[in-house]
Design an enzyme around this catalytic site. Structure first.
Site, short mmCIF file in Angstrom:
data_model
loop_
_atom_site.label_atom_id
_atom_site.label_comp_id
_atom_site.label_asym_id
_atom_site.label_seq_id
_atom_site.Cartn_x
_atom_site.Cartn_y
_atom_site.Cartn_z
N GLY A 31 0.81 -1.22 0.00
CA GLY A 31 0.00 0.00 0.00
C GLY A 31 0.83 1.26 0.00
N TYR A 32 0.15 2.39 0.26
CA TYR A 32 0.72 3.73 0.13
C TYR A 32 1.32 3.85 -1.28
CZ TYR A 32 1.37 8.14 2.41
OH TYR A 32 1.24 9.45 2.76
N GLY A 36 5.44 4.00 -8.98
CA GLY A 36 6.15 2.72 -9.17
C GLY A 36 5.15 1.57 -9.17
N HIS A 37 4.27 1.55 -8.14
CA HIS A 37 3.22 0.53 -8.12
C HIS A 37 2.31 0.70 -9.34
CE1 HIS A 37 4.02 1.12 -3.67
NE2 HIS A 37 4.23 -0.17 -3.81
N GLN A 61 7.55 -9.61 7.70
CA GLN A 61 8.78 -9.23 7.02
C GLN A 61 9.49 -8.03 7.67
OE1 GLN A 61 6.47 -8.54 3.27
NE2 GLN A 61 7.90 -6.86 2.95
N LYS A 149 13.21 -2.24 -8.39
CA LYS A 149 13.86 -1.52 -7.28
C LYS A 149 14.21 -2.49 -6.15
CE LYS A 149 12.02 1.38 -4.16
NZ LYS A 149 12.65 1.01 -2.88
N SER A 185 9.53 5.41 -3.65
CA SER A 185 9.38 4.45 -2.56
C SER A 185 8.39 5.02 -1.56
CB SER A 185 10.74 4.26 -1.87
OG SER A 185 10.56 3.66 -0.61
N SER A 186 7.58 4.12 -0.96
CA SER A 186 6.64 4.60 0.05
C SER A 186 7.41 5.20 1.23
CB SER A 186 5.79 3.44 0.55
OG SER A 186 5.20 2.79 -0.55
O1 PAF Z 1 7.58 -5.33 -2.15
C1 PAF Z 1 6.66 -5.28 -1.30
O2 PAF Z 1 5.92 -4.31 -1.21
C2 PAF Z 1 6.49 -6.46 -0.35
O3 PAF Z 1 7.71 -7.02 0.01
C3 PAF Z 1 5.54 -7.53 -0.88
C4 PAF Z 1 6.08 -8.19 -2.14
C5 PAF Z 1 4.18 -6.93 -1.18
C6 PAF Z 1 5.34 -8.64 0.16
O4 PAF Z 1 4.79 -8.14 1.33
#
Ligand code: PAF
Length: 280
Positions: A31-32, A36-37, A61, A149, A185-186
């Site tokens: 999210g955010y 890039g997304h 993570q 990235k 980047s977020s």
């Molecule tokens: O790249 C990310 O935003 C995260 O590592 C992902 C792939 C969504 C997994 O939580």
């Protein structure tokens, strides 16, 4: 576009689409969302009948001293952004939906996860591999889209689907940068105005490394040294690592001979930023 929060709801949509013979593109995110997304969603839109975006800040993570609690979140804005790009479904689960009581199964990987970001973030890639596998099992996409990235993440996911025989295509998409060069980047939102300026040392260093390689420099140490000097000119920057590795195995190399990944992580104040370039 639908926004759902349960695995059951995603499975119901996917089942209907599969019955209709539709192909599914998947963009996993935390999210955010930024451009890039956006580029991943657009690519998924071009190549698939249906596009699913997951928005889940995956606790697994993040290390205990990392920014899980402060990680930026804005579902309303993200939903509008996804809708504007033609996504069909957002999956936005709560942590309890993804990790139910008693959860104790993980996807872990050797070698590739022990280098670069894995050294300073020892639990990170186990969390990424576990959540991405779970998401793949839930969404069952034909293709999944990841940004270059996070080059180490992309290499790890490619290895994971090969090792575990997951039946989908992984599509890597180029880094998207701000007009002045900073990789989107977020986490850029954490930067103060002064830090935002300082953060440009990453992309300056990347450009320098790229131009040395383009001019024919094949000695990895020489390229890395020049890149380090560029970063060290910036008083707010502290290098976590700058390394030249084989793009598939993540093992350090002495000679620049494709496929090569030149990757860095640099603290600007308290914010850890990453950037890289590849030699193909
Ligand atoms: O790249 C990310 O935003 C995260 O590592 C992902 C792939 C969504 C997994 O939580």
């Amino acid at each position: 576009m639908k926004v759902v929060s349960t695995i059951e709801e995603v499975r119901a949509c996917v089942k209907t689409w599969r019955k209709e013979g539709k192909s599914i593109g998947f963009v996993p995110t935390m999210g955010y969302l930024h451009e890039g997304h956006g580029s991943l969603i657009q690519k998924a839109r071009e190549n698939n009948d249906k596009v699913v975006v997951s928005i889940f800040v995956n606790p697994m993570q993040f290390g205990p001293t990392e920014d899980l609690a402060s990680y930026p979140r804005d579902l309303e804005k993200d939903s509008a952004f996804c809708a504007s790009l033609g996504a069909d479904l957002i999956f936005h689960p709560e942590p309890e939906e993804m990790y139910q009581e008693g959860f104790c199964s993980y996807v872990d990987m050797d070698v590739l996860t022990k280098e670069l970001c894995g050294l300073s973030r020892p639990v990170h890639f186990r969390g990424v591999c576990t959540v991405v596998s779970k998401l793949f099992h839930i969404v069952m996409p034909d293709r999944a889209y990841f940004g270059q990235k996070d080059a180490q993440q992309l290499a790890i996911i490619r290895r994971m689907i090969k090792d575990l025989n997951m039946d989908l295509e992984i599509v890597g998409c180029p880094i998207i940068r701000e007009a002045d060069g900073l990789a989107k980047s977020s986490r850029n939102t954490y930067l103060s105005q002064e830090e935002r300026k300082a953060a440009l040392c990453l992309s300056r260093s990347i450009r320098l490394g790229q131009s040395l390689v383009e001019q024919g420099e094949t000695n990895a140490q020489k390229v890395l040294e020049a890149m380090k000097v560029e970063i060290q000119k910036e008083p707010l920057a502290k290098i976590d690592y700058i390394k030249c590795v084989n793009g598939l195995t993540m093992q350090q190399v002495e000679t620049i001979k494709a496929p090569i990944l030149v990757a860095m992580a640099v603290y600007i104040g308290k914010t850890r930023l990453i950037d890289n370039f590849i030699v193909e």
